[in-house]
Design an enzyme around this catalytic site. Structure first.
Site, PDB file in Angstrom:
ATOM      1  N   ARG A   1       0.826  -1.207   0.000  1.00  0.00           N
ATOM      2  CA  ARG A   1       0.000   0.000   0.000  1.00  0.00           C
ATOM      3  C   ARG A   1       0.863   1.262   0.000  1.00  0.00           C
ATOM      4  O   ARG A   1       0.385   2.343  -0.314  1.00  0.00           O
ATOM      5  CB  ARG A   1      -0.915   0.018   1.231  1.00  0.00           C
ATOM      6  CG  ARG A   1      -2.130  -0.876   1.085  1.00  0.00           C
ATOM      7  CD  ARG A   1      -3.154  -0.512   2.147  1.00  0.00           C
ATOM      8  NE  ARG A   1      -3.484  -1.648   2.971  1.00  0.00           N
ATOM      9  CZ  ARG A   1      -4.081  -1.553   4.159  1.00  0.00           C
ATOM     10  NH1 ARG A   1      -4.379  -0.387   4.670  1.00  0.00           N
ATOM     11  NH2 ARG A   1      -4.362  -2.637   4.847  1.00  0.00           N
TER      12      ARG A   1
ATOM     13  N   HIS B   1      -0.302  -5.761  -4.448  1.00  0.00           N
ATOM     14  CA  HIS B   1      -1.418  -4.844  -4.162  1.00  0.00           C
ATOM     15  C   HIS B   1      -1.666  -3.923  -5.362  1.00  0.00           C
ATOM     16  O   HIS B   1      -2.814  -3.623  -5.695  1.00  0.00           O
ATOM     17  CB  HIS B   1      -1.129  -4.035  -2.905  1.00  0.00           C
ATOM     18  CG  HIS B   1      -2.207  -3.042  -2.616  1.00  0.00           C
ATOM     19  ND1 HIS B   1      -3.501  -3.420  -2.335  1.00  0.00           N
ATOM     20  CD2 HIS B   1      -2.214  -1.687  -2.630  1.00  0.00           C
ATOM     21  CE1 HIS B   1      -4.249  -2.343  -2.165  1.00  0.00           C
ATOM     22  NE2 HIS B   1      -3.484  -1.281  -2.347  1.00  0.00           N
TER      23      HIS B   1
ATOM     24  N   LYS C   1     -15.708   2.591  -1.273  1.00  0.00           N
ATOM     25  CA  LYS C   1     -15.103   2.608   0.071  1.00  0.00           C
ATOM     26  C   LYS C   1     -14.197   3.825   0.241  1.00  0.00           C
ATOM     27  O   LYS C   1     -13.488   4.206  -0.659  1.00  0.00           O
ATOM     28  CB  LYS C   1     -14.268   1.334   0.250  1.00  0.00           C
ATOM     29  CG  LYS C   1     -13.469   1.270   1.551  1.00  0.00           C
ATOM     30  CD  LYS C   1     -12.597   0.032   1.611  1.00  0.00           C
ATOM     31  CE  LYS C   1     -11.173   0.298   1.175  1.00  0.00           C
ATOM     32  NZ  LYS C   1     -10.270  -0.840   1.407  1.00  0.00           N
TER      33      LYS C   1
END
Ligand code: R5P
Length: 313
Positions: free
Chosen positions: A97, A131, A193
């Site tokens: 991330r 990711h 989100k």
């Protein structure tokens, strides 16, 4: 080009390394790895690896920072033992991330780790479901990124998925979920989100797509604290979803994850063994799919100079 193939394991996930070796039909290489009382890590290969094609299996699983440093030390030891080629097999690449400077005065740790691996002397990387795909570009050496989508899709194809919709937990995961939806011939929905600051807290806002009266298969790349899954499931139920099945490639299950997942009424949790799952974190409704065949086949192909992409055709 290189003489024999040799597979070694750090301490992060020896079970996976053994399963990879079983797939390849060869024994796991012998290597001592331990920590002195002062927490310094010691590594010594217990067999000759001169000129060999060496694969070191080490996901960046808990304890994450130790797993990373241990891999760096294993690479250094292999280089100094005159290995012909060293490939780091990292089924789970942590710090994914941290892949961009999206706030003032923050690092790009995924890039820093790539630099450290190259400095240690690794020749190639074999990894799985990063990711963000751009992390591949942090390396100046060959990198193969495998996709557990095929393993997960093959499992779900054995199930009755009547009335299911595949759900992405955020807009960033849309492609991942769409790929699964296409493979399973199911519709797609996306959760809008938002992550609240740098905290682990997420808030599910809207559901894009039709979920009322449908069963949902939520797919994410990893479950860390399970905050994302809880928000997603809550939003889906709020929008009238029926059964919920959850799947992820990397079951990190940190902090409150297990308690949260227990409290969540999901029909099944389907994960891979990219990282080890301690027995006390393995819930009754969890199915663990092994990626050892995928990694074993990829290693065999890299060793013999065959296409890795052909694995996915
Ligand atoms: C975030 O962008 C990732 O795709 C996952 O949704 C996230 O890492 C999951 O973390 P947690 O389980 O802590 O919500």
């Amino acid at each position: 080009m290189y003489s024999d193939l040799a597979v070694f394991s750090g301490r992060a996930h020896p079970e996976l390394a053994r399963a990879i070796c079983a797939r390849l039909g060869r024994p796991l290489g012998r290597c001592d790895v331990f920590e002195f009382a002062n927490e310094n890590i010691f590594v010594q290969y217990q067999e000759n690896i001169r000129a060999q094609d060496v694969y070191i299996v080490q996901p960046f699983s808990s304890p994450v920072n130790t797993s990373i440093l241990e891999l760096l030390i294993m690479i250094d030891a292999a280089r100094r033992a005159s290995a012909g080629r060293v490939t780091a097999v990292i089924p789970y690449y942590a710090y994914g991330r941290s892949d961009k400077k999206d706030q003032p005065r923050v690092p790009i740790t995924a890039r820093l780790i790539a630099n450290m691996l190259e400095t240690a002397g690794v020749d190639r990387i074999l990894t799985m479901n990063l990711h963000a795909g751009q992390i591949q570009g942090f390396f100046n050496i060959p990198l193969d990124e495998l996709n557990a989508l095929y393993t997960v899709a093959a499992y779900f194809r054995t199930k009755d998925l009547h009335d299911y919709t595949v759900v992405a937990t955020d807009v960033g995961g849309e492609k991942r979920a769409r790929d699964l939806a296409v493979k399973l011939d199911l519709p797609l929905a996306i959760i809008d989100k938002r992550r609240i600051g740098n905290t682990e807290t997420t808030e599910a806002m809207h559901v894009i797509g039709e979920v009322e009266g449908r069963n949902c298969l939520i797919l994410d790349d990893e479950i860390s604290t399970a905050g994302t899954i809880v928000s997603a499931a809550t939003a889906l139920r709020h929008h009238g979803a029926r059964d919920i099945v959850v799947s992820c490639y990397h079951p990190i299950l940190s902090g409150p994850a297990v308690e949260r997942l227990k409290a969540l009424d999901v029909k099944e949790l389907v994960v891979t063994d990219s990282v080890p799952i301690p027995a006390d974190k393995l819930l009754d409704n969890t199915t663990v799919l092994s990626i050892a065949p995928l990694l074993g086949d990829a290693i065999g192909r890299i060793h013999s100079g065959q296409s890795v992409g052909a694995l996915f055709q």
